[in-house]
Design a protein around this motif. Sequence first.
Motif, PDB file in Angstrom:
ATOM      1  N   LEU A 127      59.626 -34.309 -18.900  1.00 40.89           N
ATOM      2  CA  LEU A 127      60.155 -32.976 -18.637  1.00 40.89           C
ATOM      3  C   LEU A 127      60.304 -32.736 -17.136  1.00 40.89           C
ATOM      4  CD1 LEU A 127      60.940 -30.428 -20.225  1.00 40.89           C
ATOM      5  CD2 LEU A 127      58.565 -29.689 -20.078  1.00 40.89           C
ATOM      6  N   MET A 128      59.287 -33.091 -16.360  1.00 44.35           N
ATOM      7  CA  MET A 128      59.357 -32.893 -14.906  1.00 44.35           C
ATOM      8  C   MET A 128      60.473 -33.732 -14.286  1.00 44.35           C
ATOM      9  SD  MET A 128      55.443 -32.320 -13.545  1.00 44.35           S
ATOM     10  CE  MET A 128      54.928 -33.986 -13.873  1.00 44.35           C
ATOM     11  N   ASP A 129      60.660 -34.955 -14.769  1.00 47.39           N
ATOM     12  CA  ASP A 129      61.756 -35.787 -14.258  1.00 47.39           C
ATOM     13  C   ASP A 129      63.109 -35.130 -14.513  1.00 47.39           C
ATOM     14  OD1 ASP A 129      59.957 -37.698 -13.388  1.00 47.39           O
ATOM     15  OD2 ASP A 129      60.283 -39.052 -15.097  1.00 47.39           O
ATOM     16  N   ASN A 130      63.299 -34.572 -15.708  1.00 46.70           N
ATOM     17  CA  ASN A 130      64.559 -33.893 -16.017  1.00 46.70           C
ATOM     18  C   ASN A 130      64.723 -32.616 -15.202  1.00 46.70           C
ATOM     19  OD1 ASN A 130      66.390 -35.001 -18.324  1.00 46.70           O
ATOM     20  ND2 ASN A 130      64.302 -35.576 -18.855  1.00 46.70           N
ATOM     21  N   ILE A 131      63.635 -31.923 -14.926  1.00 44.45           N
ATOM     22  CA  ILE A 131      63.708 -30.729 -14.080  1.00 44.45           C
ATOM     23  C   ILE A 131      64.157 -31.116 -12.675  1.00 44.45           C
ATOM     24  CG2 ILE A 131      62.324 -28.924 -12.956  1.00 44.45           C
ATOM     25  CD1 ILE A 131      60.646 -28.848 -15.602  1.00 44.45           C
ATOM     26  N   LYS A 132      63.555 -32.166 -12.121  1.00 41.46           N
ATOM     27  CA  LYS A 132      63.935 -32.618 -10.759  1.00 41.46           C
ATOM     28  C   LYS A 132      65.409 -32.973 -10.690  1.00 41.46           C
ATOM     29  CE  LYS A 132      59.377 -34.535  -9.826  1.00 41.46           C
ATOM     30  NZ  LYS A 132      58.574 -35.777  -9.793  1.00 41.46           N
ATOM     31  N   ILE A 133      65.899 -33.706 -11.673  1.00 38.70           N
ATOM     32  CA  ILE A 133      67.319 -34.092 -11.693  1.00 38.70           C
ATOM     33  C   ILE A 133      68.193 -32.852 -11.823  1.00 38.70           C
ATOM     34  CG2 ILE A 133      69.098 -35.310 -13.017  1.00 38.70           C
ATOM     35  CD1 ILE A 133      66.816 -37.356 -13.742  1.00 38.70           C
ATOM     36  N   GLY A 134      67.795 -31.927 -12.704  1.00 38.60           N
ATOM     37  CA  GLY A 134      68.560 -30.692 -12.888  1.00 38.60           C
ATOM     38  C   GLY A 134      68.555 -29.810 -11.654  1.00 38.60           C
ATOM     39  N   GLN A 135      67.486 -29.870 -10.883  1.00 36.38           N
ATOM     40  CA  GLN A 135      67.452 -29.108  -9.631  1.00 36.38           C
ATOM     41  C   GLN A 135      68.399 -29.721  -8.603  1.00 36.38           C
ATOM     42  OE1 GLN A 135      63.193 -29.247  -8.945  1.00 36.38           O
ATOM     43  NE2 GLN A 135      62.926 -27.157  -9.720  1.00 36.38           N
ATOM     44  N   LEU A 136      68.513 -31.033  -8.606  1.00 37.10           N
ATOM     45  CA  LEU A 136      69.438 -31.699  -7.677  1.00 37.10           C
ATOM     46  C   LEU A 136      70.891 -31.360  -8.006  1.00 37.10           C
ATOM     47  CD1 LEU A 136      67.790 -35.241  -7.366  1.00 37.10           C
ATOM     48  CD2 LEU A 136      67.827 -33.423  -5.635  1.00 37.10           C
ATOM     49  N   THR A 137      71.184 -31.176  -9.288  1.00 35.59           N
ATOM     50  CA  THR A 137      72.549 -30.825  -9.699  1.00 35.59           C
ATOM     51  C   THR A 137      72.741 -29.309  -9.761  1.00 35.59           C
ATOM     52  OG1 THR A 137      71.958 -30.941 -12.040  1.00 35.59           O
ATOM     53  CG2 THR A 137      72.841 -32.953 -11.007  1.00 35.59           C
ATOM     54  N   ILE A 148      57.032 -25.317 -13.477  1.00 35.76           N
ATOM     55  CA  ILE A 148      58.046 -24.941 -14.465  1.00 35.76           C
ATOM     56  C   ILE A 148      57.719 -25.567 -15.823  1.00 35.76           C
ATOM     57  CG2 ILE A 148      60.500 -25.096 -15.079  1.00 35.76           C
ATOM     58  CD1 ILE A 148      61.036 -25.146 -11.981  1.00 35.76           C
ATOM     59  N   SER A 149      57.363 -26.856 -15.808  1.00 33.45           N
ATOM     60  CA  SER A 149      57.027 -27.509 -17.075  1.00 33.45           C
ATOM     61  C   SER A 149      55.772 -26.908 -17.684  1.00 33.45           C
ATOM     62  CB  SER A 149      56.900 -29.018 -16.898  1.00 33.45           C
ATOM     63  OG  SER A 149      55.802 -29.342 -16.084  1.00 33.45           O
ATOM     64  N   ASN A 150      54.792 -26.532 -16.854  1.00 32.83           N
ATOM     65  CA  ASN A 150      53.566 -25.925 -17.382  1.00 32.83           C
ATOM     66  C   ASN A 150      53.838 -24.590 -18.070  1.00 32.83           C
ATOM     67  OD1 ASN A 150      51.812 -27.977 -16.709  1.00 32.83           O
ATOM     68  ND2 ASN A 150      51.258 -27.081 -14.732  1.00 32.83           N
ATOM     69  N   ILE A 151      54.730 -23.781 -17.519  1.00 32.98           N
ATOM     70  CA  ILE A 151      55.069 -22.504 -18.155  1.00 32.98           C
ATOM     71  C   ILE A 151      55.574 -22.761 -19.572  1.00 32.98           C
ATOM     72  CG2 ILE A 151      56.709 -20.566 -18.130  1.00 32.98           C
ATOM     73  CD1 ILE A 151      56.551 -20.757 -15.015  1.00 32.98           C
ATOM     74  N   VAL A 176      64.565 -20.052 -29.393  1.00 30.53           N
ATOM     75  CA  VAL A 176      64.984 -21.218 -28.607  1.00 30.53           C
ATOM     76  C   VAL A 176      65.664 -20.775 -27.314  1.00 30.53           C
ATOM     77  CG1 VAL A 176      66.535 -23.210 -28.591  1.00 30.53           C
ATOM     78  CG2 VAL A 176      65.177 -22.718 -30.626  1.00 30.53           C
ATOM     79  N   ASP A 177      66.542 -19.783 -27.399  1.00 30.38           N
ATOM     80  CA  ASP A 177      67.261 -19.327 -26.197  1.00 30.38           C
ATOM     81  C   ASP A 177      66.305 -18.821 -25.118  1.00 30.38           C
ATOM     82  OD1 ASP A 177      69.669 -19.981 -27.326  1.00 30.38           O
ATOM     83  OD2 ASP A 177      70.103 -17.952 -28.026  1.00 30.38           O
ATOM     84  N   ASN A 178      65.234 -18.149 -25.528  1.00 35.00           N
ATOM     85  CA  ASN A 178      64.257 -17.664 -24.545  1.00 35.00           C
ATOM     86  C   ASN A 178      63.519 -18.829 -23.886  1.00 35.00           C
ATOM     87  OD1 ASN A 178      65.065 -15.199 -25.429  1.00 35.00           O
ATOM     88  ND2 ASN A 178      63.067 -14.509 -26.111  1.00 35.00           N
ATOM     89  N   LEU A 179      63.205 -19.852 -24.668  1.00 35.36           N
ATOM     90  CA  LEU A 179      62.526 -21.019 -24.099  1.00 35.36           C
ATOM     91  C   LEU A 179      63.442 -21.756 -23.121  1.00 35.36           C
ATOM     92  CD1 LEU A 179      60.738 -22.338 -27.310  1.00 35.36           C
ATOM     93  CD2 LEU A 179      59.653 -21.259 -25.327  1.00 35.36           C
ATOM     94  N   ILE A 180      64.698 -21.850 -23.448  1.00 37.20           N
ATOM     95  CA  ILE A 180      65.662 -22.523 -22.567  1.00 37.20           C
ATOM     96  C   ILE A 180      65.820 -21.758 -21.251  1.00 37.20           C
ATOM     97  CG2 ILE A 180      68.108 -23.172 -22.326  1.00 37.20           C
ATOM     98  CD1 ILE A 180      68.025 -23.815 -25.382  1.00 37.20           C
ATOM     99  N   GLN A 181      65.718 -20.430 -21.321  1.00 37.75           N
ATOM    100  CA  GLN A 181      65.871 -19.612 -20.102  1.00 37.75           C
ATOM    101  C   GLN A 181      64.821 -19.925 -19.041  1.00 37.75           C
ATOM    102  OE1 GLN A 181      68.432 -17.595 -19.249  1.00 37.75           O
ATOM    103  NE2 GLN A 181      69.332 -18.420 -21.117  1.00 37.75           N
ATOM    104  N   ILE A 182      63.696 -20.491 -19.442  1.00 38.90           N
ATOM    105  CA  ILE A 182      62.667 -20.887 -18.468  1.00 38.90           C
ATOM    106  C   ILE A 182      63.253 -21.851 -17.444  1.00 38.90           C
ATOM    107  CG2 ILE A 182      60.504 -22.201 -18.208  1.00 38.90           C
ATOM    108  CD1 ILE A 182      59.694 -21.061 -20.994  1.00 38.90           C
ATOM    109  N   PHE A 183      64.210 -22.667 -17.885  1.00 34.01           N
ATOM    110  CA  PHE A 183      64.731 -23.745 -17.051  1.00 34.01           C
ATOM    111  C   PHE A 183      66.030 -23.412 -16.338  1.00 34.01           C
ATOM    112  CE2 PHE A 183      62.216 -25.545 -20.467  1.00 34.01           C
ATOM    113  CZ  PHE A 183      61.347 -26.351 -19.761  1.00 34.01           C
ATOM    114  N   ILE A 184      66.826 -22.525 -16.878  1.00 31.89           N
ATOM    115  CA  ILE A 184      68.178 -22.296 -16.365  1.00 31.89           C
ATOM    116  C   ILE A 184      68.136 -21.508 -15.056  1.00 31.89           C
ATOM    117  CG2 ILE A 184      70.398 -21.173 -16.809  1.00 31.89           C
ATOM    118  CD1 ILE A 184      70.003 -21.844 -19.753  1.00 31.89           C
ATOM    119  N   LYS A 185      68.862 -22.038 -14.087  1.00 32.37           N
ATOM    120  CA  LYS A 185      68.935 -21.387 -12.787  1.00 32.37           C
ATOM    121  C   LYS A 185      69.694 -20.073 -12.906  1.00 32.37           C
ATOM    122  CE  LYS A 185      70.217 -21.980  -8.034  1.00 32.37           C
ATOM    123  NZ  LYS A 185      70.620 -22.858  -6.978  1.00 32.37           N
TER     124      LYS A 185
END
Length: 189
Positions: A127-137, A148-151, A176-185
């Motif tokens: 999860l953290m690896d995907n967060i890092k990549i998503g932050q770069l993009t 973020i992953s801990n939340i 599901v949509d609320n859980l996804i919102q944790i990650f979306i910029k």
Amino acid sequence: MPRTNEQNKEIKDSRKAEILQASVELFSIHRAKISINQICDRAKCSHGLFYHYYRDVNDVISNIQKSDNLFTLKNKIICDDTGDSLMNIKQSILSLCEYLKRENKNELFWLLILVENDDRNSYKNWLMDNIKIGQLTNEITPGNPADISNIFLYTIIGVLHKKLLQKQDKIQIPPVDNLIQIFIKKTAK
């Protein structure tokens, strides 16, 4: 008529699996603070039978972490097919939520072990690896990927504990949509 070798093997495999399942249930809730006494009580077996299959508690925990059940579950939850980190996370959340909706406690115990596992090949690291990549993009919210992953993981762990430990019929699973919102910029307006 005496049992055949095949029948004896089935009985042994079944008892070993029962001890492992009792250990999974205890380990998923109490982590490494489980004892042989607790395992034997839960599996309804003698200490001698326990020692016939396992050396000690650490041996059981090692067997849990190397289990095909955990490997199979991990492959169903972790999605690397899309090439897009945010989509990988969304697919993973959808799979997790499908498991959370089920009433199969055995699956839920294994799921709890998967999301709480802190070893090098853990779900959290994926999860953290995907967060890092998503932050770069620029798709995933900025911040410490571990935070973020801990939340997200603490939310899932809380739901799992509630489902496994409470005697309520229905436990509400976050949408599901609320859980996804944790990650979306979020973009400023």
